[in-house]
Design a protein around this motif. Structure first.
Motif, PDB file in Angstrom:
ATOM      1  N   MET A   1      -4.162 -44.859  -2.572  1.00 24.16           N
ATOM      2  CA  MET A   1      -3.908 -44.451  -1.281  1.00 24.16           C
ATOM      3  C   MET A   1      -5.037 -43.330  -0.706  1.00 24.16           C
ATOM      4  N   ALA A   2      -4.743 -42.938   0.236  1.00 22.77           N
ATOM      5  CA  ALA A   2      -5.941 -42.009   1.013  1.00 22.77           C
ATOM      6  C   ALA A   2      -5.726 -40.642   0.616  1.00 22.77           C
ATOM      7  N   VAL A   3      -6.885 -39.806   0.933  1.00 23.00           N
ATOM      8  CA  VAL A   3      -6.861 -38.173   0.742  1.00 23.00           C
ATOM      9  C   VAL A   3      -7.011 -37.710   2.194  1.00 23.00           C
ATOM     10  N   ILE A   4      -6.082 -37.060   2.691  1.00 21.96           N
ATOM     11  CA  ILE A   4      -5.689 -36.824   4.057  1.00 21.96           C
ATOM     12  C   ILE A   4      -5.734 -35.175   4.196  1.00 21.96           C
ATOM     13  N   LEU A   5      -6.652 -34.954   5.151  1.00 20.51           N
ATOM     14  CA  LEU A   5      -6.359 -32.991   5.641  1.00 20.51           C
ATOM     15  C   LEU A   5      -5.474 -33.087   7.109  1.00 20.51           C
ATOM     16  N   ILE A   6      -4.703 -32.099   6.984  1.00 16.38           N
ATOM     17  CA  ILE A   6      -3.710 -31.995   7.908  1.00 16.38           C
ATOM     18  C   ILE A   6      -3.987 -30.309   8.604  1.00 16.38           C
ATOM     19  N   VAL A   7      -4.488 -30.686   9.891  1.00 16.87           N
ATOM     20  CA  VAL A   7      -4.896 -29.291  10.570  1.00 16.87           C
ATOM     21  C   VAL A   7      -3.903 -29.136  11.711  1.00 16.87           C
ATOM     22  N   GLU A   8      -2.927 -28.303  11.325  1.00 14.84           N
ATOM     23  CA  GLU A   8      -1.991 -28.096  12.289  1.00 14.84           C
ATOM     24  C   GLU A   8      -1.651 -26.662  12.154  1.00 14.84           C
ATOM     25  N   ASP A   9      -1.255 -25.879  13.105  1.00 16.42           N
ATOM     26  CA  ASP A   9      -0.905 -24.453  13.054  1.00 16.42           C
ATOM     27  C   ASP A   9       0.459 -24.187  13.107  1.00 16.42           C
ATOM     28  N   GLU A  10       1.395 -25.151  13.449  1.00 16.77           N
ATOM     29  CA  GLU A  10       2.619 -25.021  13.363  1.00 16.77           C
ATOM     30  C   GLU A  10       3.226 -25.334  12.132  1.00 16.77           C
ATOM     31  N   ILE A  11       3.739 -24.455  11.330  1.00 20.78           N
ATOM     32  CA  ILE A  11       3.857 -24.778   9.808  1.00 20.78           C
ATOM     33  C   ILE A  11       5.025 -25.827   9.642  1.00 20.78           C
ATOM     34  N   ALA A  12       5.786 -25.833  10.510  1.00 12.90           N
ATOM     35  CA  ALA A  12       7.239 -26.819  10.390  1.00 12.90           C
ATOM     36  C   ALA A  12       6.593 -28.394  10.472  1.00 12.90           C
ATOM     37  N   ILE A  13       5.735 -28.200  11.505  1.00 12.25           N
ATOM     38  CA  ILE A  13       5.252 -29.565  11.902  1.00 12.25           C
ATOM     39  C   ILE A  13       4.180 -30.099  10.617  1.00 12.25           C
ATOM     40  N   ASN A  14       3.643 -29.272  10.131  1.00 12.54           N
ATOM     41  CA  ASN A  14       2.345 -29.438   9.139  1.00 12.54           C
ATOM     42  C   ASN A  14       3.089 -29.824   8.052  1.00 12.54           C
ATOM     43  N   GLU A  15       4.353 -29.104   7.533  1.00 13.71           N
ATOM     44  CA  GLU A  15       4.821 -29.462   6.388  1.00 13.71           C
ATOM     45  C   GLU A  15       5.773 -30.804   6.394  1.00 13.71           C
ATOM     46  N   LEU A  16       6.140 -31.080   7.706  1.00  9.54           N
ATOM     47  CA  LEU A  16       6.962 -32.412   7.796  1.00  9.54           C
ATOM     48  C   LEU A  16       5.886 -33.619   7.761  1.00  9.54           C
ATOM     49  N   ILE A  17       4.589 -33.399   8.416  1.00  8.64           N
ATOM     50  CA  ILE A  17       3.737 -34.460   8.311  1.00  8.64           C
ATOM     51  C   ILE A  17       3.189 -34.534   6.662  1.00  8.64           C
ATOM     52  N   LYS A  18       2.921 -33.628   6.049  1.00  6.63           N
ATOM     53  CA  LYS A  18       2.526 -33.631   4.635  1.00  6.63           C
ATOM     54  C   LYS A  18       3.717 -34.180   3.790  1.00  6.63           C
ATOM     55  N   LYS A  19       4.915 -33.955   4.125  1.00  8.64           N
ATOM     56  CA  LYS A  19       6.071 -34.472   3.160  1.00  8.64           C
ATOM     57  C   LYS A  19       5.933 -35.959   3.255  1.00  8.64           C
ATOM     58  N   ASN A  20       5.831 -36.659   4.546  1.00  7.60           N
ATOM     59  CA  ASN A  20       6.142 -37.843   5.016  1.00  7.60           C
ATOM     60  C   ASN A  20       4.758 -38.690   4.172  1.00  7.60           C
ATOM     61  N   LEU A  21       3.785 -38.154   4.585  1.00  7.68           N
ATOM     62  CA  LEU A  21       2.469 -38.998   4.216  1.00  7.68           C
ATOM     63  C   LEU A  21       2.609 -38.918   2.517  1.00  7.68           C
ATOM     64  N   GLN A  22       3.152 -37.880   1.888  1.00  3.43           N
ATOM     65  CA  GLN A  22       2.961 -37.936   0.499  1.00  3.43           C
ATOM     66  C   GLN A  22       4.298 -38.843  -0.029  1.00  3.43           C
ATOM     67  N   LEU A  23       5.119 -39.264   0.651  1.00  4.25           N
ATOM     68  CA  LEU A  23       6.049 -40.107   0.389  1.00  4.25           C
ATOM     69  C   LEU A  23       5.754 -41.441   0.183  1.00  4.25           C
ATOM     70  N   VAL A  24       4.717 -41.875   1.208  1.00  4.47           N
ATOM     71  CA  VAL A  24       4.193 -43.323   0.996  1.00  4.47           C
ATOM     72  C   VAL A  24       2.781 -43.312   0.166  1.00  4.47           C
ATOM     73  N   GLY A  25       2.445 -42.115  -0.778  1.00  4.33           N
ATOM     74  CA  GLY A  25       1.593 -42.240  -1.477  1.00  4.33           C
ATOM     75  C   GLY A  25       0.360 -41.572  -1.109  1.00  4.33           C
ATOM     76  N   HIS A  26       0.165 -40.939  -0.178  1.00  2.00           N
ATOM     77  CA  HIS A  26      -1.185 -40.009   0.160  1.00  2.00           C
ATOM     78  C   HIS A  26      -1.324 -38.977  -0.621  1.00  2.00           C
ATOM     79  N   GLN A  27      -2.447 -38.356  -0.808  1.00  2.00           N
ATOM     80  CA  GLN A  27      -2.683 -37.033  -1.221  1.00  2.00           C
ATOM     81  C   GLN A  27      -3.278 -36.107   0.136  1.00  2.00           C
ATOM     82  N   CYS A  28      -2.473 -35.001   0.213  1.00  2.00           N
ATOM     83  CA  CYS A  28      -2.601 -34.280   1.323  1.00  2.00           C
ATOM     84  C   CYS A  28      -3.025 -32.926   0.984  1.00  2.00           C
ATOM     85  N   THR A  29      -3.613 -32.255   1.878  1.00  2.00           N
ATOM     86  CA  THR A  29      -4.052 -30.831   1.823  1.00  2.00           C
ATOM     87  C   THR A  29      -3.773 -30.429   3.459  1.00  2.00           C
ATOM     88  N   SER A  30      -3.065 -29.103   3.286  1.00  4.37           N
ATOM     89  CA  SER A  30      -2.720 -28.549   5.003  1.00  4.37           C
ATOM     90  C   SER A  30      -3.620 -27.407   5.039  1.00  4.37           C
TER      91      SER A  30
END
Length: 217
Positions: A1-30
């Motif tokens: 899977m991919a290594v993804i950087l999430i750049v989003e200043d709204e914490i709730a949206i950032n965490e939601l994106i990260k959670k869902n991307l991790q569910l399908v197997g991606h490695q994420c940094t916020s």
């Protein structure tokens, strides 16, 4: 899977994106602002960046100018055509406006990773292998005859693995918004796939919701 950087200043949206991307197997940094994004990109390689435009300090366009060699999906509340044209003309790979549905973001992430060859062209679940390029499914190295809709259903389940999908959503994703059938169509196709692929314990029934392809990542 991919290594993804999430750049989003709204914490709730950032965490939601990260959670869902991790569910399908991606490695994420916020990160939550433009300067932190640039620092992170210069320190670590990424396969994809999900980049909000309206950020504190440097905005998303300014950040993108400094790291446009990395595949990028702009994510923004701005809906004007000029902003969309600007983002894409700068070389961004895609552009998604808020509010958005998480499944749409996951689909766009998958599409960009496929185009940039950061994602594998095949996926294995136990004894099953799906070849996305040839649209073929193999069980114990033997090709499985799948109808076009059966294959599309397999691909949707794989791309959204570990996420519960309602029958209505599966109908929309596979059959289209104008399909006039009912949700029993999904149940029939799921039963056929379970039998053909030995997925009796892989495609889970989610009570009062629909189905989930359960994969250990």
């Amino acid at each position: 899977m991919a290594v993804i950087l999430i750049v989003e200043d709204e914490i709730a949206i950032n965490e939601l994106i990260k959670k869902n991307l991790q569910l399908v197997g991606h490695q994420c940094t916020s990160v939550f602002d433009g300067k932190s994004a640039i620092s992170e990109i210069r320190s670590h390689p990424y396969d994809l960046i999900i980049l909000d435009i309206m950020l504190p300090g440097l905005d998303g366009f300014e950040v993108f100018e400094k790291m446009k060699e990395t595949p990028t999906i702009f994510l923004t509340a701005r809906t004007s055509l000029s902003d969309r044209v600007k983002g894409l003309s700068m070389g961004a790979d895609d552009y998604l406006t808020k509010p958005f549905e998480m499944l749409e973001l996951l689909a766009r992430v998958e599409a960009v990773l496929r185009r940039t060859q950061k994602n594998k062209s095949s996926f294995e679940v136990g004894a099953v292998r799906i070849d996305f390029d040839s649209r073929q499914v193999f069980y114990r190295d033997q090709p499985v005859e799948c109808t076009p809709k059966e294959y599309e259903l397999v691909e949707v389940l794989v791309n959204n693995r570990n996420i519960a999908l309602s029958r209505d959503r599966l109908l929309e994703l596979v059959w289209g918004y104008d399909y006039e059938g009912d949700t029993r169509t999904i149940d029939v196709h799921i039963q056929k796939l379970r039998k053909k692929l030995g997925w009796e314990n892989v495609i889970k029934t989610v009570y009062k919701v629909g189905y989930r392809l359960e994969v250990n990542l």
